[in-house]
Write a protein that holds these residues in place. Structure first.
Motif, PDB file in Angstrom:
ATOM      1  N   GLU A 153       0.817  -1.218   0.000  1.00  0.00           N
ATOM      2  CA  GLU A 153       0.000   0.000   0.000  1.00  0.00           C
ATOM      3  C   GLU A 153       0.844   1.258   0.000  1.00  0.00           C
ATOM      4  O   GLU A 153       0.552   2.238   0.712  1.00  0.00           O
ATOM      5  CB  GLU A 153      -0.964   0.000   1.196  1.00  0.00           C
ATOM      6  N   GLY A 154       1.922   1.246  -0.768  1.00  0.00           N
ATOM      7  CA  GLY A 154       2.760   2.427  -0.918  1.00  0.00           C
ATOM      8  C   GLY A 154       3.730   2.677   0.224  1.00  0.00           C
ATOM      9  O   GLY A 154       4.476   3.654   0.202  1.00  0.00           O
ATOM     10  N   MET A 155       3.750   1.794   1.225  1.00  0.00           N
ATOM     11  CA  MET A 155       4.655   1.942   2.359  1.00  0.00           C
ATOM     12  C   MET A 155       5.662   0.802   2.361  1.00  0.00           C
ATOM     13  O   MET A 155       5.354  -0.332   1.986  1.00  0.00           O
ATOM     14  CB  MET A 155       3.871   1.940   3.675  1.00  0.00           C
ATOM     15  N   SER A 156       6.885   1.077   2.821  1.00  0.00           N
ATOM     16  CA  SER A 156       7.936   0.070   2.916  1.00  0.00           C
ATOM     17  C   SER A 156       8.116  -0.313   4.385  1.00  0.00           C
ATOM     18  O   SER A 156       8.272   0.564   5.254  1.00  0.00           O
ATOM     19  CB  SER A 156       9.252   0.608   2.341  1.00  0.00           C
ATOM     20  N   TYR A 157       8.096  -1.591   4.663  1.00  0.00           N
ATOM     21  CA  TYR A 157       8.182  -2.084   6.028  1.00  0.00           C
ATOM     22  C   TYR A 157       9.433  -2.952   6.190  1.00  0.00           C
ATOM     23  O   TYR A 157       9.737  -3.786   5.330  1.00  0.00           O
ATOM     24  CB  TYR A 157       6.949  -2.911   6.389  1.00  0.00           C
ATOM     25  N   THR A 158      10.128  -2.774   7.311  1.00  0.00           N
ATOM     26  CA  THR A 158      11.295  -3.596   7.636  1.00  0.00           C
ATOM     27  C   THR A 158      10.849  -4.785   8.471  1.00  0.00           C
ATOM     28  O   THR A 158      10.151  -4.629   9.470  1.00  0.00           O
ATOM     29  CB  THR A 158      12.342  -2.787   8.420  1.00  0.00           C
ATOM     30  N   LEU A 159      11.279  -5.971   8.040  1.00  0.00           N
ATOM     31  CA  LEU A 159      10.895  -7.201   8.725  1.00  0.00           C
ATOM     32  C   LEU A 159      12.129  -7.910   9.237  1.00  0.00           C
ATOM     33  O   LEU A 159      13.093  -8.119   8.496  1.00  0.00           O
ATOM     34  CB  LEU A 159      10.138  -8.120   7.765  1.00  0.00           C
ATOM     35  N   GLN A 160      12.104  -8.280  10.507  1.00  0.00           N
ATOM     36  CA  GLN A 160      13.183  -9.043  11.100  1.00  0.00           C
ATOM     37  C   GLN A 160      12.890 -10.542  10.928  1.00  0.00           C
ATOM     38  O   GLN A 160      11.821 -10.946  10.485  1.00  0.00           O
ATOM     39  CB  GLN A 160      13.334  -8.697  12.591  1.00  0.00           C
ATOM     40  N   ALA A 161      13.853 -11.383  11.297  1.00  0.00           N
ATOM     41  CA  ALA A 161      13.637 -12.834  11.249  1.00  0.00           C
ATOM     42  C   ALA A 161      12.483 -13.206  12.168  1.00  0.00           C
ATOM     43  O   ALA A 161      12.411 -12.749  13.311  1.00  0.00           O
ATOM     44  CB  ALA A 161      14.905 -13.568  11.670  1.00  0.00           C
ATOM     45  N   GLY A 162      11.580 -14.030  11.670  1.00  0.00           N
ATOM     46  CA  GLY A 162      10.426 -14.443  12.455  1.00  0.00           C
ATOM     47  C   GLY A 162       9.236 -13.528  12.337  1.00  0.00           C
ATOM     48  O   GLY A 162       8.214 -13.774  12.978  1.00  0.00           O
ATOM     49  N   GLU A 163       9.331 -12.486  11.514  1.00  0.00           N
ATOM     50  CA  GLU A 163       8.231 -11.539  11.343  1.00  0.00           C
ATOM     51  C   GLU A 163       7.639 -11.674   9.943  1.00  0.00           C
ATOM     52  O   GLU A 163       8.264 -12.188   9.022  1.00  0.00           O
ATOM     53  CB  GLU A 163       8.710 -10.106  11.564  1.00  0.00           C
ATOM     54  N   TRP A 164       6.420 -11.164   9.806  1.00  0.00           N
ATOM     55  CA  TRP A 164       5.808 -11.063   8.489  1.00  0.00           C
ATOM     56  C   TRP A 164       4.709 -10.017   8.529  1.00  0.00           C
ATOM     57  O   TRP A 164       4.137  -9.751   9.585  1.00  0.00           O
ATOM     58  CB  TRP A 164       5.233 -12.402   8.036  1.00  0.00           C
ATOM     59  N   ILE A 165       4.457  -9.389   7.387  1.00  0.00           N
ATOM     60  CA  ILE A 165       3.365  -8.427   7.263  1.00  0.00           C
ATOM     61  C   ILE A 165       2.583  -8.770   6.008  1.00  0.00           C
ATOM     62  O   ILE A 165       3.165  -9.106   4.966  1.00  0.00           O
ATOM     63  CB  ILE A 165       3.888  -6.974   7.213  1.00  0.00           C
ATOM     64  N   CYS A 166       1.266  -8.731   6.121  1.00  0.00           N
ATOM     65  CA  CYS A 166       0.417  -9.068   4.981  1.00  0.00           C
ATOM     66  C   CYS A 166      -0.976  -8.504   5.238  1.00  0.00           C
ATOM     67  O   CYS A 166      -1.313  -8.127   6.368  1.00  0.00           O
ATOM     68  CB  CYS A 166       0.361 -10.585   4.783  1.00  0.00           C
ATOM     69  N   PRO A 167      -1.800  -8.434   4.208  1.00  0.00           N
ATOM     70  CA  PRO A 167      -3.196  -8.031   4.428  1.00  0.00           C
ATOM     71  C   PRO A 167      -3.906  -9.045   5.319  1.00  0.00           C
ATOM     72  O   PRO A 167      -3.641 -10.245   5.247  1.00  0.00           O
ATOM     73  CB  PRO A 167      -3.784  -8.027   3.007  1.00  0.00           C
TER      74      PRO A 167
END
Length: 387
Positions: free
Chosen positions: A60-74
């Motif tokens: 959605e036009g934003m950049s997210y930093t993900l560490q090991a063991g993380e995730w981002i999704c709808p």
């Protein structure tokens, strides 16, 4: 000359290797119901999405930093994975798992996105020293065996929870488990070596009635997922998993216990008779050999390690794809004959932490050389399932 190479992975923690593609296949199988009060399926799905290492993802036009063991999704993506009708059902599962200290989560993007973290990911998975592109549909992760019983004890198990529990506890060809030489048998490790179970025990384990357990197992039998062999009287039944071995070659959930073998392979390998004719492998600069012996020429050892690295890469070990990984070979024993030594092989990540440890044994093969494909046979030891 034809030789037999035996590989045993040495590990330290009671965990289970689960391939992400295996979970994806289960998510798409609509014949298996997921409705129930246990959270095993939901938690394993979240683990299958978790990030290998630090990376960035743009949504959605934003950049997210993900560490090991993380995730981002709808949220809608998890809604489909969990097979829920509404968003609030996904939030309810995440909230419960957070209260039980399994995950933490945050809603972002006007509550359309969810970012979650597996709380024990660093404890269970950083020993691998992942250095691999973030791809949620490939590779594997380690799952603590203790959490299986914790999660199925929360409430009534769904059909999917029951199937996962059965597959995680499958044993094949272990001399300590009766009947495992005939096929992959379900054994809940009660230290008896007897895999016979009954509906009463399974009913208590899964929080379902005896009639429901009987119906679910018969349904899975009809779907050709398992074979149920009953014994007369009050002895109970033995459960064999169908298509287990063929599945485990590509998507294997491997039980791992302290001082036991996590990955045991045996395969023939053709080595040139003249060591001087062996070409230097591409990973030669990454290989270090200590305690060299005249019984095994260095070019031959380089050749074997290269073949081994290619094989392990096909088995889903990401470190073997890394050009910065180091291969440290040390001799454990030498029988005095040619190519009969036993070695310790450490695959070390670029940061200096050991990612994998193997024990290698290379011995002459008496059978005449034949054409073969590099598909390993399965050797199982220690009372646990291996692939």
């Amino acid at each position: 000359m034809q030789y037999q190479l035996e590989i045993k992975q040495i590990v330290d923690y009671p965990r289970c290797r689960i391939y992400r593609s295996f979970i994806r296949n289960l998510m798409e199988d609509r014949n298996i119901r997921t409705n129930g009060g246990s959270y095993l399926f939901y938690y394993i799905v979240l683990c299958s999405y978790a990030n290998y290492r630090m990376s960035r993802r743009r949504l959605e036009g934003m950049s997210y930093t993900l560490q090991a063991g993380e995730w981002i999704c709808p949220i809608s993506e998890l809604q489909e994975a969990f097979r829920f009708r509404f968003h609030h059902q996904v939030i309810s599962v995440l909230q419960f798992l957070e209260e039980q200290h399994y995950v933490s989560y945050t809603l972002l993007g006007k509550n359309r996105l969810v970012k979650f973290s597996i709380l024990d990911w660093k404890t269970e998975n950083t020993i691998l020293g992942y250095s691999y592109p973030c791809q949620k549909d490939t590779g594997f992760f380690f799952f603590p065996i203790t959490k299986v019983y914790e999660l199925i004890s929360i409430g009534k198990c769904s059909e999917m929870d029951i199937l996962l529990d059965l597959w995680i506890h499958a044993i094949y060809n272990d001399i300590h488990v009766q009947g495992s030489d005939l096929g992959p048998v379900v054994y809940f490790r009660n230290h008896t070596g007897n895999p016979v179970t009954n509906y009463t025990e399974l009913s208590e384990r899964w929080g379902r009635s005896r009639a429901t357990v009987c119906r679910i197992l018969k349904k899975m039998d009809a779907l050709d997922l398992l074979t149920l062999i009953p014994f007369s009287g009050s002895h109970g039944s033995i459960i064999y998993l169908n298509n287990y071995l063929s599945t485990m070659f590509s998507v294997s959930d491997v039980l791992i216990d302290k001082e036991e073998v996590a990955l045991a392979l045996s395969l023939p390998i053709q080595i040139p008779d003249d060591p001087d004719s062996v070409s230097e492998p591409d990973i030669a600069e990454q290989i270090s050999i200590s305690d060299e012996t005249d019984s095994v020429p260095k070019p031959v050892l380089h050749y074997v390690i290269e073949k081994l690295a290619n094989l392990l890469q096909t088995q889903g070990l990401p470190c073997c794809q890394c050009k910065r990984a180091r291969y440290q070979l040390s001799r454990l024993s030498d029988s005095g004959g040619r190519l009969n030594s036993i070695y310790s092989l450490e695959i070390i990540c670029p940061y200096g932490n050991t990612a994998y440890r193997f024990e290698l044994s290379l011995s002459p093969k008496e059978d005449p050389p034949t054409l073969f494909t590099q598909i390993p046979t399965v050797n199982l030891k220690g009372g646990y399932a291996h692939a």
